[in-house]
Design a protein around this motif. Structure first.
Motif, PDB file in Angstrom:
ATOM      1  N   THR A  11      23.382 -13.569  14.453  1.00  0.00           N
ATOM      2  CA  THR A  11      22.233 -13.482  13.550  1.00  0.00           C
ATOM      3  C   THR A  11      21.541 -14.832  13.384  1.00  0.00           C
ATOM      4  O   THR A  11      20.604 -14.954  12.602  1.00  0.00           O
ATOM      5  CB  THR A  11      22.658 -12.973  12.161  1.00  0.00           C
ATOM      6  OG1 THR A  11      23.615 -13.889  11.606  1.00  0.00           O
ATOM      7  CG2 THR A  11      23.253 -11.580  12.241  1.00  0.00           C
ATOM      8  N   GLU A  40      16.117 -10.357  19.183  1.00  0.00           N
ATOM      9  CA  GLU A  40      17.247  -9.526  18.761  1.00  0.00           C
ATOM     10  C   GLU A  40      18.070 -10.246  17.689  1.00  0.00           C
ATOM     11  O   GLU A  40      18.507  -9.630  16.714  1.00  0.00           O
ATOM     12  CB  GLU A  40      18.128  -9.155  19.954  1.00  0.00           C
ATOM     13  CG  GLU A  40      19.312  -8.285  19.607  1.00  0.00           C
ATOM     14  CD  GLU A  40      18.951  -6.911  19.061  1.00  0.00           C
ATOM     15  OE1 GLU A  40      19.840  -6.262  18.482  1.00  0.00           O
ATOM     16  OE2 GLU A  40      17.780  -6.471  19.182  1.00  0.00           O
ATOM     17  N   ARG A  43      16.157  -9.922  14.527  1.00  0.00           N
ATOM     18  CA  ARG A  43      16.249  -8.546  14.009  1.00  0.00           C
ATOM     19  C   ARG A  43      17.598  -8.323  13.333  1.00  0.00           C
ATOM     20  O   ARG A  43      17.673  -7.777  12.234  1.00  0.00           O
ATOM     21  CB  ARG A  43      16.051  -7.532  15.139  1.00  0.00           C
ATOM     22  CG  ARG A  43      15.965  -6.087  14.644  1.00  0.00           C
ATOM     23  CD  ARG A  43      16.141  -5.075  15.759  1.00  0.00           C
ATOM     24  NE  ARG A  43      17.448  -5.145  16.394  1.00  0.00           N
ATOM     25  CZ  ARG A  43      18.587  -4.711  15.835  1.00  0.00           C
ATOM     26  NH1 ARG A  43      18.594  -4.212  14.624  1.00  0.00           N
ATOM     27  NH2 ARG A  43      19.724  -4.791  16.490  1.00  0.00           N
ATOM     28  N   ARG A  44      18.663  -8.779  13.992  1.00  0.00           N
ATOM     29  CA  ARG A  44      19.997  -8.616  13.405  1.00  0.00           C
ATOM     30  C   ARG A  44      20.139  -9.411  12.107  1.00  0.00           C
ATOM     31  O   ARG A  44      20.772  -8.948  11.163  1.00  0.00           O
ATOM     32  CB  ARG A  44      21.065  -9.071  14.393  1.00  0.00           C
ATOM     33  CG  ARG A  44      21.268  -8.119  15.537  1.00  0.00           C
ATOM     34  CD  ARG A  44      22.327  -8.636  16.457  1.00  0.00           C
ATOM     35  NE  ARG A  44      22.528  -7.746  17.585  1.00  0.00           N
ATOM     36  CZ  ARG A  44      23.114  -8.102  18.702  1.00  0.00           C
ATOM     37  NH1 ARG A  44      23.558  -9.346  18.865  1.00  0.00           N
ATOM     38  NH2 ARG A  44      23.263  -7.244  19.680  1.00  0.00           N
ATOM     39  N   ARG A  46      17.732 -10.222   9.987  1.00  0.00           N
ATOM     40  CA  ARG A  46      16.969  -9.532   8.929  1.00  0.00           C
ATOM     41  C   ARG A  46      17.722  -8.304   8.444  1.00  0.00           C
ATOM     42  O   ARG A  46      17.814  -8.054   7.240  1.00  0.00           O
ATOM     43  CB  ARG A  46      15.593  -9.147   9.443  1.00  0.00           C
ATOM     44  CG  ARG A  46      14.749  -8.470   8.393  1.00  0.00           C
ATOM     45  CD  ARG A  46      13.377  -8.091   8.930  1.00  0.00           C
ATOM     46  NE  ARG A  46      12.605  -7.474   7.902  1.00  0.00           N
ATOM     47  CZ  ARG A  46      11.695  -8.098   7.168  1.00  0.00           C
ATOM     48  NH1 ARG A  46      11.424  -9.370   7.383  1.00  0.00           N
ATOM     49  NH2 ARG A  46      11.023  -7.464   6.236  1.00  0.00           N
ATOM     50  N   GLU A  47      18.277  -7.544   9.368  1.00  0.00           N
ATOM     51  CA  GLU A  47      19.030  -6.343   9.008  1.00  0.00           C
ATOM     52  C   GLU A  47      20.231  -6.712   8.127  1.00  0.00           C
ATOM     53  O   GLU A  47      20.506  -6.051   7.122  1.00  0.00           O
ATOM     54  CB  GLU A  47      19.497  -5.639  10.276  1.00  0.00           C
ATOM     55  CG  GLU A  47      20.300  -4.383  10.044  1.00  0.00           C
ATOM     56  CD  GLU A  47      20.721  -3.767  11.365  1.00  0.00           C
ATOM     57  OE1 GLU A  47      21.921  -3.854  11.689  1.00  0.00           O
ATOM     58  OE2 GLU A  47      19.848  -3.226  12.069  1.00  0.00           O
ATOM     59  N   GLU A  50      18.920  -7.714   4.627  1.00  0.00           N
ATOM     60  CA  GLU A  50      18.438  -6.544   3.892  1.00  0.00           C
ATOM     61  C   GLU A  50      19.595  -5.657   3.442  1.00  0.00           C
ATOM     62  O   GLU A  50      19.564  -5.090   2.351  1.00  0.00           O
ATOM     63  CB  GLU A  50      17.459  -5.750   4.744  1.00  0.00           C
ATOM     64  CG  GLU A  50      16.117  -6.436   4.905  1.00  0.00           C
ATOM     65  CD  GLU A  50      15.177  -5.694   5.835  1.00  0.00           C
ATOM     66  OE1 GLU A  50      15.615  -4.779   6.575  1.00  0.00           O
ATOM     67  OE2 GLU A  50      13.980  -6.036   5.833  1.00  0.00           O
ATOM     68  N   THR A  51      20.622  -5.542   4.267  1.00  0.00           N
ATOM     69  CA  THR A  51      21.775  -4.707   3.947  1.00  0.00           C
ATOM     70  C   THR A  51      22.651  -5.332   2.870  1.00  0.00           C
ATOM     71  O   THR A  51      23.191  -4.632   2.021  1.00  0.00           O
ATOM     72  CB  THR A  51      22.621  -4.450   5.212  1.00  0.00           C
ATOM     73  OG1 THR A  51      21.802  -3.790   6.169  1.00  0.00           O
ATOM     74  CG2 THR A  51      23.842  -3.613   4.915  1.00  0.00           C
ATOM     75  N   SER A  54      19.589  -7.533  -0.394  1.00  0.00           N
ATOM     76  CA  SER A  54      18.339  -6.999  -0.932  1.00  0.00           C
ATOM     77  C   SER A  54      18.470  -6.802  -2.442  1.00  0.00           C
ATOM     78  O   SER A  54      19.574  -6.773  -2.998  1.00  0.00           O
ATOM     79  CB  SER A  54      17.997  -5.670  -0.267  1.00  0.00           C
ATOM     80  OG  SER A  54      18.944  -4.683  -0.644  1.00  0.00           O
TER      81      SER A  54
END
Length: 75
Positions: A11, A40, A43-44, A46-47, A50-51, A54
């Protein structure tokens, strides 16, 4: 980077922020990667944030902590 939010090479890139050379080496390593790999990684990252960080997740954790503290309070 922050070890609690960055998984090195997945990440983001972890480096010692106090060492300018380490930061420069980390940036250079990222720039040597294809754009698709960097995209990628972003993206990972951010995911993951957010998970795990957030507002709804944080609010649920705080609510759980408050409930735990209230349950421990003597009557």
């Amino acid at each position: 980077g922050c070890p609690e939010t960055i998984r090195d090479g997945v990440t983001g890139v972890l480096v010692d922020p106090a060492r300018v050379e380490a930061v420069a080496d980390g940036i250079a390593a990222l720039l040597r990667q294809p754009v698709s790999v960097r995209d990628e990684m972003g993206r990972r990252g951010r995911e993951f944030v957010e998970t795990n960080f957030s507002y709804p997740v944080f609010a649920a954790r705080v609510g759980s902590w408050v409930e735990d503290l209230a349950a421990r309070r003597p009557a």
